[in-house]
Design an enzyme around this catalytic site. Structure first.
Site, PDB file in Angstrom:
ATOM      1  NE  ARG A  46      -7.958 -21.358  -1.895  1.00  0.00           N
ATOM      2  CZ  ARG A  46      -7.800 -22.122  -2.969  1.00  0.00           C
ATOM      3  NH1 ARG A  46      -7.675 -21.855  -4.130  1.00  0.00           N
ATOM      4  NH2 ARG A  46      -8.107 -23.256  -2.653  1.00  0.00           N
ATOM      5  CE  LYS A 195      -3.850   1.504   7.491  1.00  0.00           C
ATOM      6  NZ  LYS A 195      -2.988   1.450   6.395  1.00  0.00           N
TER       7      LYS A 195
HETATM    8  C1  PLP Z   1      -2.185   0.601   5.988  1.00  0.00           C
HETATM    9  C2  PLP Z   1      -1.523   0.951   4.654  1.00  0.00           C
HETATM   10  C3  PLP Z   1      -0.930  -0.147   3.649  1.00  0.00           C
HETATM   11  C4  PLP Z   1      -1.091  -1.430   4.378  1.00  0.00           C
HETATM   12  O1  PLP Z   1      -2.255  -1.885   4.279  1.00  0.00           O
HETATM   13  P1  PLP Z   1      -2.750  -3.128   5.709  1.00  0.00           P
HETATM   14  O2  PLP Z   1      -4.084  -3.087   5.602  1.00  0.00           O
HETATM   15  O3  PLP Z   1      -2.205  -2.609   6.880  1.00  0.00           O
HETATM   16  O4  PLP Z   1      -1.856  -4.461   5.015  1.00  0.00           O
HETATM   17  C5  PLP Z   1      -0.609   0.380   2.486  1.00  0.00           C
HETATM   18  N1  PLP Z   1      -0.419   1.445   2.144  1.00  0.00           N
HETATM   19  C6  PLP Z   1      -0.992   2.500   2.886  1.00  0.00           C
HETATM   20  C7  PLP Z   1      -0.766   4.101   2.235  1.00  0.00           C
HETATM   21  C8  PLP Z   1      -1.292   2.225   4.118  1.00  0.00           C
HETATM   22  O5  PLP Z   1      -1.987   3.407   4.933  1.00  0.00           O
END
Ligand code: PLP
Length: 379
Positions: A46, A195
């Site tokens: 961790r 993303k």
């Molecule tokens: C998807 C997203 C998040 C959250 O991320 P997760 O990996 O789904 O927890 C935060 N900010 C933006 C702009 C996003 O597109």
């Protein structure tokens, strides 16, 4: 060194023991100690994991930062960042930030006596007006999801720093290839690596990068104490992703521009939201602050029925939440990503029932446009 070189090599050096060209997945929970109180710098996974550490170095370098901390999701990264703020303190936030971010702030953190004000940060004067004696953080997202409002990072940083507040930028939509907020005075950058950074729609993760040593020490302490760490395998996946980030972003940007231009000319489309379009009210700012415009495009087809027709008759584009993957994804913000935002606010921001969002992938541009064209014809 250039961006693509850093992406492929920094943190991603061959393994010291075997020469393995890719960083190994250190799938372990603990480390053998040579003697009592004597170890190789690793005690428990961790706290330290070499695969995660490699990823943290890699992304920190891409953003031009000294420190990076990887988390189990973008939301976990944002939550850890907000631990820099204490009860009785105040945060100014972009008013059409990612739905999960406003949910975390208003439904959870507000219970711990942290105060939030949501303002339109595209005008730094609004930020200035919202700052109070106890404001410790200004949290911006640019461009915003899904209507692509751009915030001037240089101006907002100047305003916030006058009173000693930190500026945090959620850079998920641009990736460090297209925008490096620290260059404009921003203090902390957060990403959902889910993303563009990972880029292949096969892992969830988040990262925080920054330069301030004291804040970095605290984020590291939170990462270890609260424990929402990114796993070794997911860290490895993101590193595989960043190796092609430059190439992927070039193509997302190229097709994003082409799709936006196509939609602008289409008779069934009443409005297109894309900072790369000369019709975007902040096109000049986007040109100055970004190294391109990316693959996120939103457009309005006027009604829920028309939006549904497009979303249900596309063949190549996939109807799904999320963004930033190699495949084109299409979604309906009002009922999907922004369902938790109240209706009055959605209307004010332009998140209408007829709004459709596309994350333009890296398939052949002509195929993406042809698919949208046949779907729009069904309206
Ligand atoms: C998807 C997203 C998040 C959250 O991320 P997760 O990996 O789904 O927890 C935060 N900010 C933006 C702009 C996003 O597109």
């Amino acid at each position: 060194m250039g961006f693509a070189t850093i992406a492929i090599h920094t943190g991603q050096e061959p393994d010291a023991t075997t020469g393995s060209v890719t960083v190994p997945i250190y799938q372990t929970s603990t480390y053998a100690q040579e003697a009592l109180g004597k170890n190789k710098g690793y005690e428990y996974a961790r706290t330290q994991n070499p695969t995660r550490a490699a990823l943290e170095r890699n992304i920190a370098a891409l953003e031009g930062a000294k420190f990076g901390f990887a988390f189990a999701s973008g939301m976990a990264a944002i939550d850890a960042t907000l631990r820099l703020v204490k009860a009785g303190e105040h945060v100014v936030v972009s008013d059409n930030t990612y739905g999960g971010t406003s949910r975390l702030f208003t439904k959870i953190l507000a219970n711990y006596n942290v105060e939030f004000d949501f303002v339109d940060t595209s005008d730094a004067l609004n930020v200035e007006a919202a700052i109070k004696h106890n404001t410790k953080m200004v949290f911006v997202e640019t461009p915003t999801n899904p209507v692509m409002i751009v915030t001037d990072l240089l101006e907002v940083s100047e305003v916030a720093h006058r009173t000693g507040a930190r500026v945090v930028c959620d850079n998920t939509f641009m990736s460090p290839y297209l925008q490096r907020p620290l260059e404009f005075g921003v203090d902390i950058v957060v990403h959902s690596t889910t993303k563009y950074l990972n880029g292949h729609s096969d892992g969830v993760g988040g990262i925080v990068v920054l330069n301030n040593e004291e804040d970095a020490a605290w984020i590291g302490f939170v990462q270890n104490s609260a424990g929402a760490i990114l796993s070794p395998f997911d860290s490895w996946l993101v590193m595989r992703g960043t190796k092609t980030l430059a190439l992927r972003m070039e193509q997302h940007d190229k097709s994003g521009r082409a799709v936006a231009a196509f939609l602008e000319e289409h008779p069934k489309v009443s409005k297109v939201y894309y900072p790369g379009s000369t019709s975007h009210p902040q096109h000049a700012l986007a040109l100055r602050q970004q190294h391109g415009f990316g693959g996120m495009v939103a457009f309005d087809v006027g009604s829920f029925a028309a939006a549904r027709t497009v979303l249900e008759t596309v063949k190549l584009c996939t109807l799904a939440e999320s963004l930033g993957g190699v495949e084109t994804l299409i979604s309906h913000p009002a009922t999907m990503t922004h369902a938790s935002v109240d209706e009055e606010k959605r209307e004010r921001l332009g998140i209408t029932e007829g709004l459709v969002r596309i994350s333009v992938g890296i398939e052949d541009t002509d195929d993406i446009i042809a698919d949208l064209d046949q779907a729009l014809d069904n309206i």
